[in-house]
Enzyme design. Structure first.
Site, PDB file in Angstrom:
ATOM      1  NE  ARG A  58      -2.005  -2.300   3.237  1.00  0.00           N
ATOM      2  CZ  ARG A  58      -2.442  -2.797   4.410  1.00  0.00           C
ATOM      3  NH1 ARG A  58      -3.607  -2.411   4.888  1.00  0.00           N
ATOM      4  NH2 ARG A  58      -1.720  -3.659   5.096  1.00  0.00           N
TER       5      ARG A  58
ATOM      6  CD  GLN B 177       7.331 -14.209   6.507  1.00  0.00           C
ATOM      7  OE1 GLN B 177       7.562 -13.018   6.713  1.00  0.00           O
ATOM      8  NE2 GLN B 177       6.101 -14.678   6.482  1.00  0.00           N
TER       9      GLN B 177
ATOM     10  CE1 TYR C 133      32.845  26.536  -3.232  1.00  0.00           C
ATOM     11  CE2 TYR C 133      34.872  26.843  -4.486  1.00  0.00           C
ATOM     12  CZ  TYR C 133      34.025  26.039  -3.741  1.00  0.00           C
ATOM     13  OH  TYR C 133      34.376  24.732  -3.481  1.00  0.00           O
TER      14      TYR C 133
HETATM   15  C1  UD1 Z   1      -1.592  -6.379  11.477  1.00  0.00           C
HETATM   16  C2  UD1 Z   1      -2.495  -7.257  12.349  1.00  0.00           C
HETATM   17  C3  UD1 Z   1      -3.734  -6.456  12.764  1.00  0.00           C
HETATM   18  C4  UD1 Z   1      -3.291  -5.208  13.516  1.00  0.00           C
HETATM   19  C5  UD1 Z   1      -2.293  -4.395  12.687  1.00  0.00           C
HETATM   20  C6  UD1 Z   1      -1.695  -3.308  13.553  1.00  0.00           C
HETATM   21  C7  UD1 Z   1      -2.203  -9.549  11.534  1.00  0.00           C
HETATM   22  C8  UD1 Z   1      -2.811 -10.663  10.759  1.00  0.00           C
HETATM   23  N1  UD1 Z   1      -2.902  -8.423  11.595  1.00  0.00           N
HETATM   24  O1  UD1 Z   1      -2.336  -6.061  10.309  1.00  0.00           O
HETATM   25  O2  UD1 Z   1      -4.558  -7.247  13.625  1.00  0.00           O
HETATM   26  O3  UD1 Z   1      -4.442  -4.423  13.828  1.00  0.00           O
HETATM   27  O4  UD1 Z   1      -1.206  -5.217  12.225  1.00  0.00           O
HETATM   28  O5  UD1 Z   1      -0.885  -2.431  12.831  1.00  0.00           O
HETATM   29  O6  UD1 Z   1      -1.138  -9.719  12.082  1.00  0.00           O
HETATM   30  N2  UD1 Z   1       4.971  -8.993   7.912  1.00  0.00           N
HETATM   31  C9  UD1 Z   1       5.942  -9.970   7.799  1.00  0.00           C
HETATM   32  N3  UD1 Z   1       5.683 -11.066   7.032  1.00  0.00           N
HETATM   33  C10 UD1 Z   1       4.501 -11.249   6.400  1.00  0.00           C
HETATM   34  C11 UD1 Z   1       3.509 -10.246   6.522  1.00  0.00           C
HETATM   35  C12 UD1 Z   1       3.764  -9.137   7.303  1.00  0.00           C
HETATM   36  O7  UD1 Z   1       7.024  -9.849   8.366  1.00  0.00           O
HETATM   37  O8  UD1 Z   1       4.359 -12.277   5.725  1.00  0.00           O
HETATM   38  C13 UD1 Z   1       5.277  -7.793   8.724  1.00  0.00           C
HETATM   39  C14 UD1 Z   1       5.156  -6.521   7.908  1.00  0.00           C
HETATM   40  O9  UD1 Z   1       6.411  -6.168   7.342  1.00  0.00           O
HETATM   41  C15 UD1 Z   1       4.716  -5.509   8.958  1.00  0.00           C
HETATM   42  C16 UD1 Z   1       3.957  -6.344   9.974  1.00  0.00           C
HETATM   43  O10 UD1 Z   1       4.325  -7.693   9.745  1.00  0.00           O
HETATM   44  O11 UD1 Z   1       5.795  -4.885   9.579  1.00  0.00           O
HETATM   45  C17 UD1 Z   1       2.449  -6.199   9.869  1.00  0.00           C
HETATM   46  O12 UD1 Z   1       2.027  -6.576   8.579  1.00  0.00           O
HETATM   47  P1  UD1 Z   1       0.848  -5.844   7.824  1.00  0.00           P
HETATM   48  O13 UD1 Z   1       0.619  -6.558   6.538  1.00  0.00           O
HETATM   49  O14 UD1 Z   1       1.073  -4.394   7.769  1.00  0.00           O
HETATM   50  O15 UD1 Z   1      -0.373  -6.188   8.806  1.00  0.00           O
HETATM   51  P2  UD1 Z   1      -1.715  -5.369   8.976  1.00  0.00           P
HETATM   52  O16 UD1 Z   1      -2.630  -5.685   7.851  1.00  0.00           O
HETATM   53  O17 UD1 Z   1      -1.433  -3.956   9.253  1.00  0.00           O
HETATM   54 CA    CA Z   2       0.344  -2.751   9.180  1.00  0.00          CA
END
Ligand code: UD1
Ligand code: CA
Length: 452
Positions: free
Chosen positions: A14, A73, A362
């Site tokens: 996003r 990962q 300068y």
């Molecule tokens: C996540 C939470 C949500 C919470 C929100 C708070 C989950 C399923 N949801 O949603 O409940 O309200 O954060 O900000 O956890 N990441 C990884 N590996 C992955 C996917 C994500 O390391 O495979 C990391 C991302 O880099 C990021 C964090 O996890 O730093 C959160 O991921 P993001 O996709 O932003 O989760 P949200 O949809 O915001």
């Molecule tokens: Ca997030």
């Protein structure tokens, strides 16, 4: 025993950026640096960063942090999948695992410490941080009873209309009992709208699961897009300005100025509108900065005035006056009481106390003794097209307007350079140097007749 894991493998779709989300800058530090800094004081036994999307780039940006372990990962199949990657590296670990989302950068250390203390005193299997938001859109909703016991977290996109009205949200910050989490991690499924493994699903499998609500909801702002990035920047800037106002800095128009964490001010500094401080800048007492100035990684003494100017990687001693419209570039080092005026650029040069470079000059790769007066339009010609050369000007010397000093060149003390001179040879102390064509005057000169 405490281990900290920061989830930083996601792409940040996003953000619509070439940069991995956790490397986006916020007030001069990246998101992930801020998140890591927020648990420095807890002195965890293990500190793990989960990387995936552009892993090398993220890892490279943090290579200087001692003790930080990186776990890959690949592919990125959700936050639960991210934490599953810890099963191997933390196989022998026994204690609490603090999980932080890499995109929640405003969290204060005290808040994390409170979460950990609460978790330890209650003996819960998991304790998570929550907040009540007037607009909970996008966040996972936390379902809890009045005693703080959590039954489930449902992601926004998986919620029913009725569930969406719940405004208690998951901040993405959790304390787990690692042994208990380890047992349920393999049971996660991809049965959700995104088809990912959700860390949040472990909460319904762990008993007891508790939550702690933050007092200041700003702290848990998650960053998914540029709008949220700008909102977080505004929160940090406001925090920094309030801090420095309490420490005795006057901001004439606070909202128009930006600061970095590394900026330090003495007492009674007045910051005029539209000033920006970056890097590790130190501003002494009684300074007046601005309007309209950029101070980046600069060390500025006491009672210095800077007006509409740029000062970058430079040192300015006390009682100097800079600008309007001056540029001090990296390596400019000004002694006390110097004056640098309009349209003057100074680079990698040392000016001893009391030098004046007031107009249109300068000065590069130069060393000026005390009280040198650089005339309007004086240029140090430091570059021969291949190499840079030094100019040395002794104490008390004066250069006339529009002089060019072709480096390498040394002028002794108390030298006077005539206006319009181009000097290519050294000048001894006390001499007058002229390097220009003699003036030619033809009396009663008749212009040529006009061609017919
Ligand atoms: C996540 C939470 C949500 C919470 C929100 C708070 C989950 C399923 N949801 O949603 O409940 O309200 O954060 O900000 O956890 N990441 C990884 N590996 C992955 C996917 C994500 O390391 O495979 C990391 C991302 O880099 C990021 C964090 O996890 O730093 C959160 O991921 P993001 O996709 O932003 O989760 P949200 O949809 O915001
Ligand atoms: Ca997030």
């Amino acid at each position: 025993m405490l281990a900290v894991a920061v989830l930083a493998a996601g792409k940040g779709t996003r953000m619509k950026s070439e940069l991995p989300k956790v490397l986006q800058p916020l007030a001069g530090a990246t998101l992930v640096e801020r998140v890591l800094a927020s648990c420095n004081g807890l002195e965890p036994e293990r500190q793990v960063l989960i990387v995936g999307h552009q892993a090398e780039r993220v890892q490279h940006s943090l290579a200087h942090r001692p003790g930080l372990e990186f776990v890959l990962q690949q592919p990125q199949n959700g936050t639960g999948h991210a934490v599953q990657q810890l099963l191997e590296p933390l196989a022998d670990f026994d204690g609490d695992l603090l999980v932080l989302n890499g995109d929640v950068p405003l969290l204060r250390e005290e808040t994390i410490a409170q979460l950990l203390a609460q978790h330890r005193s209650s003996g819960a299997a998991v304790t998570l941080l929550t907040a009540r938001l007037s607009d909970p859109t996008g966040y996972g909703r936390v379902f809890a009873n009045g005693d703080g016991a959590v039954s489930a977290i449902v992601e926004h996109r998986d919620c029913s209309e009725a569930q969406r009205t719940n405004n208690l949200i998951n901040a993405g910050i959790y304390c787990f009992n690692w042994r208990q989490l380890k047992a349920v991690l393999p049971q996660l499924s991809t049965d959700n709208d995104q088809g990912e493994l959700y860390l949040t699903d472990t909460v319904a499998m762990l008993q007891p699961a508790m939550h702690v609500e933050v007092a200041d909801a700003d702290e848990i702002n998650g960053i998914n897009d540029r709008l949220q990035l700008a909102q977080c920047e505004a929160v940090i800037q406001e925090r920094l300005r309030r801090h420095w106002m309490r420490e005795g800095v006057t901001f004439v128009d606070p909202a128009s100025c930006t600061l970095s964490d590394g900026t330090r001010f003495g007492r009674d500094v007045v910051v005029e509108p539209q000033c920006h401080f970056r890097g590790s800048s130190v501003i002494g007492s009684g300074c007046r900065i601005g309007p309209g100035s950029l101070i980046d990684n600069a060390r500025i003494g006491d009672r210095v005035e800077v007006v509409y100017s740029v000062v970058r990687d430079a040192v300015v001693a006390s009682d100097c006056a800079i600008g309007p419209f001056a540029q001090l570039r990296p390596g400019a080092d000004l002694g006390e009481g110097c004056r640098v005026g309009n349209f003057v650029e100074i680079k990698k040069s040392t000016l001893a106390a009391g030098c004046k470079v007031n107009h249109l000059s300068y000065i590069g790769d130069a060393e000026l003794g005390e009280n040198v007066n650089v005339g309007a339009g004086t240029i140090t010609a430091n570059y021969d097209g291949v190499n840079k050369h030094r100019t040395v000007i002794g104490a008390g010397s004066k250069t006339g307007a529009n002089s060019v000093l072709v480096a390498p060149i040394t002028l002794g003390a108390n030298v006077t350079v005539g206006a319009g001179s181009t000097l290519t040879k050294d000048v001894a102390s006390g001499a007058l140097a002229l390097g220009r064509a003699k003036q030619l005057v033809k009396e009663n000169w008749q212009p040529p007749a006009q061609a017919s």
